[in-house]
Design a protein around this motif. Structure first.
Motif, short mmCIF file in Angstrom:
data_model
loop_
_atom_site.label_atom_id
_atom_site.label_comp_id
_atom_site.label_asym_id
_atom_site.label_seq_id
_atom_site.Cartn_x
_atom_site.Cartn_y
_atom_site.Cartn_z
N ARG A 158 -5.04 5.45 1.80
CA ARG A 158 -6.39 5.86 2.24
C ARG A 158 -7.40 4.75 1.98
O ARG A 158 -8.43 4.67 2.65
N ARG A 159 -7.09 3.88 1.01
CA ARG A 159 -7.97 2.75 0.69
C ARG A 159 -7.11 1.49 0.62
O ARG A 159 -6.87 0.95 -0.47
N ASP B 224 -2.77 2.77 -2.27
CA ASP B 224 -3.35 3.99 -1.73
C ASP B 224 -3.60 3.74 -0.24
O ASP B 224 -4.44 2.91 0.12
N ARG C 254 -9.72 7.70 5.49
CA ARG C 254 -10.42 8.15 4.28
C ARG C 254 -11.04 9.52 4.48
O ARG C 254 -11.15 10.31 3.54
N ARG D 111 -5.65 -2.05 0.35
CA ARG D 111 -6.18 -3.29 -0.20
C ARG D 111 -6.19 -4.40 0.83
O ARG D 111 -7.04 -5.26 0.82
N ASP E 135 0.83 -1.21 0.00
CA ASP E 135 0.00 0.00 0.00
C ASP E 135 0.86 1.26 0.00
O ASP E 135 0.51 2.25 -0.65
#
Length: 400
Positions: A67-68, A65, A107, A70, A60
């Motif tokens: 913020r998101r 990302d 997020r 995986r 990541d």
């Protein structure tokens, strides 16, 4: 998101400056700036430290990302890690003052990302007063304690060498404290050697420890207040005045013994050198305690070392400039080293050879013992002159 954007975002979620992150990772602020401007890339060990610090995965951080995530960022774990100062690997990570651990998800914190410029992220208006107060820079790496120990070791090491010479004069052939004895020559040499051994035992570890500390902590955020700096300056003034006073007292003792008691060598000179040793301790200790507050100089020296390491990747003109500066700096150090080594040899010859030669020819054996210290201040003056001349030559060479 790129690595640069991920790193900036993670700094923003912790209200962390580049200086604070640099201290935690053991790199310079310039290194963080290069990472965030994509001029350089961190090594694998630094990437793993960043992952542990912010509780994200390597995938990541580098290619995803944050913020998101995986793999799913453990927000609650990250929050507890930031509060307790531990990472998901169980390694303790010191947290700089001013971190704000938000309870909201990453997020929802996109707007709080730090910019690429080196400035602390603004704390939210609803941040508790205690948290805002803790944003004052603090000594997180034990810099002040390290510098205090370093100052003690260096000052005591130099003073020990001078005290060894002072002790050796107690066994002068004419005014020995044990009278005329065949042991006087041995004890004189033994005291000098003992002082040198003790001095080296203090100075060498001090240099090694300080070099290792600078390597592990190339950047230190200035946490000293104006009051701290003023107090250090006052202590330095007091130490300088005390040292000068001690030297004057030692000279007074020597003059009194020479004029009133008719003793111009032996224990009076020993007393003068002992007081001079204490004076030198005051000079060195208080000046180093003052210099410890000049963190800009400490950080600048780290930048220069890092610049030398990166010189191979710099343009040819920059390499030439760095090589020229390095040449003149080494030249100044070599010249001053030769001057002080010569002064030391001359002083020792005056102390040991001159005294014996005078005694053998019926002269005053205490003459050379009373003035053997003169080559050192002369050497110091010559070093200052040589350094000034070499700096002028370096400036002239830089203008070509």
């Amino acid at each position: 998101m790129s690595f640069r954007e991920n790193l900036q975002y993670l700094r923003g979620t912790r209200n962390m400056t580049q200086e604070q992150l640099a201290m935690l990772l053991g790199v310079s602020r310039q290194a963080i700036s290069k990472w965030e401007s994509e001029k350089a890339y961190p090594e694998m060990d630094k990437l793993l430290m960043i992952c542990d610090l912010f509780d994200v995965t390597l995938d990541d951080l580098v290619m995803g990302d944050v913020r998101r995530p995986r793999s799913g960022m453990r927000g609650s774990t990250a929050g507890m890690s930031a509060i307790s100062g531990t990472t998901k690997t169980g390694v303790a990570v010191p947290q700089p003052a001013g971190f704000a651990v938000s309870s909201s998800s990453p997020r929802n914190q996109t707007e709080s990302s730090a910019s690429a410029e080196d400035a602390p992220t603004m704390l939210h208006a609803d941040t508790p007063a205690a948290t805002r107060h803790s944003a004052v820079p603090q000594d997180m790496v034990g810099y002040d304690r390290h510098m205090k120990i370093h100052a003690w070791l260096v000052a005591l090491g130099v003073a020990a060498i001078i005290l060894g010479v002072a002790a050796s004069l107690l066994f002068d052939s004419e005014n020995s404290i044990i009278g005329h004895s065949p042991m006087n020559g041995f004890l004189t040499a033994a005291m000098v050697m003992l002082g040198v051994i003790v001095g080296c035992a203090l100075l060498i570890p001090a240099g090694v420890m300080h070099g290792d500390f600078q390597r592990r902590h190339p950047y230190i955020q200035d946490f000293y207040t104006d009051d701290d700096k003023s107090r250090a300056a006052i202590e330095n003034g007091i130490g300088t005045a005390a040292g000068v006073g001690l030297i004057m007292v030692g000279v007074g003792v020597t003059v009194y013994c020479n004029e009133m008691l008719g003793i111009n060598d032996g224990w009076p000179i020993s007393i003068m050198l002992a007081l001079a040793a204490v004076a030198v301790f005051c000079f060195i200790f208080t000046s180093m305690r003052l210099n410890r507050t000049k963190l800009a100089k400490y950080n600048r020296e780290s930048e220069e070392r890092n610049a030398e390491d990166d010189s191979e990747n710099s343009p040819q003109s920059t390499q030439s400039t760095n090589a020229t500066d390095k040449y003149y700096d080494k030249l100044a150090g070599a010249v001053c080293g030769i001057i002080m080594l010569t002064a030391t040899v001359v002083a020792l010859l005056m102390l040991f050879v001159g005294v014996n030669v005078n005694a053998a020819h019926g002269g005053n054996p205490g003459f050379w013992g009373a003035i053997f210290w003169i080559p050192w201040p002369i050497g110091g003056v010559l070093c200052g002159i040589a350094s000034t001349v070499i700096q002028l030559l370096k400036i002239r060479a830089g203008r070509r």
